[in-house]
Design a protein around this motif. Structure first.
Motif, mmCIF file in Angstrom:
data_model
loop_
_atom_site.group_PDB
_atom_site.id
_atom_site.type_symbol
_atom_site.label_atom_id
_atom_site.label_comp_id
_atom_site.label_asym_id
_atom_site.label_seq_id
_atom_site.Cartn_x
_atom_site.Cartn_y
_atom_site.Cartn_z
ATOM 1 N N SER A 1 1.577 2.475 -5.210
ATOM 2 C CA SER A 1 1.526 3.827 -5.779
ATOM 3 C C SER A 1 2.089 3.855 -7.188
ATOM 4 O O SER A 1 1.698 4.689 -7.995
ATOM 5 N N SER A 2 3.029 2.953 -7.487
ATOM 6 C CA SER A 2 3.518 2.804 -8.855
ATOM 7 C C SER A 2 3.914 1.350 -9.050
ATOM 8 O O SER A 2 4.291 0.669 -8.095
ATOM 9 N N ILE A 3 3.781 0.898 -10.299
ATOM 10 C CA ILE A 3 4.212 -0.454 -10.641
ATOM 11 C C ILE A 3 5.057 -0.358 -11.902
ATOM 12 O O ILE A 3 4.591 0.078 -12.949
ATOM 13 N N SER A 4 6.324 -0.745 -11.752
ATOM 14 C CA SER A 4 7.247 -0.843 -12.880
ATOM 15 C C SER A 4 7.469 -2.317 -13.160
ATOM 16 O O SER A 4 7.207 -3.171 -12.307
ATOM 17 N N VAL A 5 7.967 -2.613 -14.356
ATOM 18 C CA VAL A 5 8.236 -3.994 -14.750
ATOM 19 C C VAL A 5 9.666 -4.082 -15.242
ATOM 20 O O VAL A 5 10.131 -3.229 -16.002
ATOM 21 N N CYS A 6 10.362 -5.124 -14.797
ATOM 22 C CA CYS A 6 11.695 -5.426 -15.311
ATOM 23 C C CYS A 6 11.681 -6.876 -15.773
ATOM 24 O O CYS A 6 11.399 -7.784 -14.990
ATOM 25 N N THR A 7 11.949 -7.077 -17.042
ATOM 26 C CA THR A 7 11.971 -8.422 -17.596
ATOM 27 C C THR A 7 13.336 -8.697 -18.216
ATOM 28 O O THR A 7 13.955 -7.782 -18.775
ATOM 29 N N LEU B 1 1.370 0.205 -17.149
ATOM 30 C CA LEU B 1 2.080 0.393 -15.892
ATOM 31 C C LEU B 1 1.269 1.338 -15.021
ATOM 32 O O LEU B 1 0.345 1.992 -15.491
ATOM 33 N N VAL B 2 1.592 1.403 -13.741
ATOM 34 C CA VAL B 2 0.813 2.204 -12.788
ATOM 35 C C VAL B 2 1.666 3.361 -12.303
ATOM 36 O O VAL B 2 2.866 3.212 -12.042
ATOM 37 N N GLY B 3 1.027 4.532 -12.146
ATOM 38 C CA GLY B 3 1.728 5.708 -11.631
ATOM 39 C C GLY B 3 2.834 6.108 -12.579
ATOM 40 O O GLY B 3 2.643 6.185 -13.785
ATOM 41 N N GLU B 4 4.003 6.325 -12.020
ATOM 42 C CA GLU B 4 5.166 6.691 -12.831
ATOM 43 C C GLU B 4 6.000 5.463 -13.163
ATOM 44 O O GLU B 4 7.225 5.548 -13.305
ATOM 45 N N GLY B 5 5.338 4.314 -13.296
ATOM 46 C CA GLY B 5 6.039 3.064 -13.565
ATOM 47 C C GLY B 5 6.787 3.086 -14.884
ATOM 48 O O GLY B 5 6.384 3.740 -15.833
ATOM 49 N N LYS B 6 7.886 2.340 -14.916
ATOM 50 C CA LYS B 6 8.726 2.246 -16.107
ATOM 51 C C LYS B 6 8.854 0.782 -16.520
ATOM 52 O O LYS B 6 8.622 -0.118 -15.721
ATOM 53 N N LEU C 1 0.839 -1.201 0.000
ATOM 54 C CA LEU C 1 0.000 0.000 0.000
ATOM 55 C C LEU C 1 0.880 1.259 0.000
ATOM 56 O O LEU C 1 1.717 1.450 0.882
ATOM 57 N N GLY C 2 0.706 2.103 -1.032
ATOM 58 C CA GLY C 2 1.442 3.354 -1.134
ATOM 59 C C GLY C 2 2.904 3.210 -1.507
ATOM 60 O O GLY C 2 3.651 4.180 -1.458
ATOM 61 N N LYS C 3 3.334 2.010 -1.899
ATOM 62 C CA LYS C 3 4.748 1.775 -2.190
ATOM 63 C C LYS C 3 4.995 1.659 -3.699
ATOM 64 O O LYS C 3 4.095 1.379 -4.473
ATOM 65 N N HIS C 4 6.266 1.864 -4.060
ATOM 66 C CA HIS C 4 6.703 1.637 -5.437
ATOM 67 C C HIS C 4 7.025 0.157 -5.575
ATOM 68 O O HIS C 4 7.810 -0.387 -4.793
ATOM 69 N N VAL C 5 6.428 -0.494 -6.566
ATOM 70 C CA VAL C 5 6.633 -1.922 -6.791
ATOM 71 C C VAL C 5 7.386 -2.112 -8.098
ATOM 72 O O VAL C 5 7.064 -1.489 -9.116
#
Length: 193
Positions: free
Chosen positions: A130-136, A150-155, A100-104
């Motif tokens: 608060s944001s979801i980024s993906v690294c593959t 992606l969510v928020g400022e996700g990259k 909750l409220g964290k960058h993932v």
């Protein structure tokens, strides 16, 4: 070369290439998340998609130079075969960490159809990230069927673009075998037909 190596048609990404690229990804992630986390620093929550991403995740987090916490989620779309069953099932959601409220940072072994991410991202968003980024490690855009947001400022971070071959090694498997190879290789067709 061992018995497993004999089943490999060719090495696609060597152990050295993977190591270099993982270090580059970790540097970029460190830089990006350090910038985004200046007001009230909180550990980034790195969520590995089990089981395929375990080697990549281990090497990646050892190279990231910011506070982080690690957890795992399991999504399954292949079972024990080589053909995707379509929409994945989130077969175990034992996230013990509160996001909750964290960058993932969601760490995947491979993005091909996009089905897994299109299920996991909304699932993690519903838990309040608060944001979801993906690294593959690998991306197979030729097989993309579903887009994901992606969510928020996700990259989106990608190690290598992968041609449309059946690959094993460095965590990738065929019927749970070959994960322990230190490279990513193309499996000989006779091994899975």
């Amino acid at each position: 070369m061992g018995a497993l190596d004999d089943d490999i048609e060719r090495v696609l990404f060597s152990e050295e290439e993977i190591s270099r690229r993982v270090a580059q990804l970790a540097s970029q992630i460190t830089l990006d998340f350090d910038k985004n986390n200046t007001e009230s620093p909180q550990p980034v929550v790195v969520v590995g998609v089990a089981t395929g991403a375990f080697m990549f995740l281990a090497d990646l987090v050892r190279n990231i130079k910011i506070p982080l916490a690690v957890d795992f989620i399991r999504a399954q779309s292949y079972g024990s075969g080589t053909v995707s069953s379509g929409a994945p099932t989130i077969s175990s959601d034992f996230l013990k960490l509160d996001i909750l409220g964290k960058h993932v940072l969601l760490v995947e072994d491979i993005v091909d159809t996009g089905n897994t991410l299109s299920s996991l991202i909304p699932h993690l968003k519903s838990k309040g990230a608060s944001s979801i980024s993906v690294c593959t490690l690998l991306d197979k855009p030729a097989r993309r069927k579903v887009n994901f947001e992606l969510v928020g400022e996700g990259k989106y971070y990608c190690g290598f673009e992968c041609p449309d071959h059946f690959v094993v090694g460095y965590g990738f498997d065929m019927a749970e075998l070959y994960r322990n190879l230190p490279y990513v290789g193309v499996l000989k067709p006779e091994m899975y037909k």
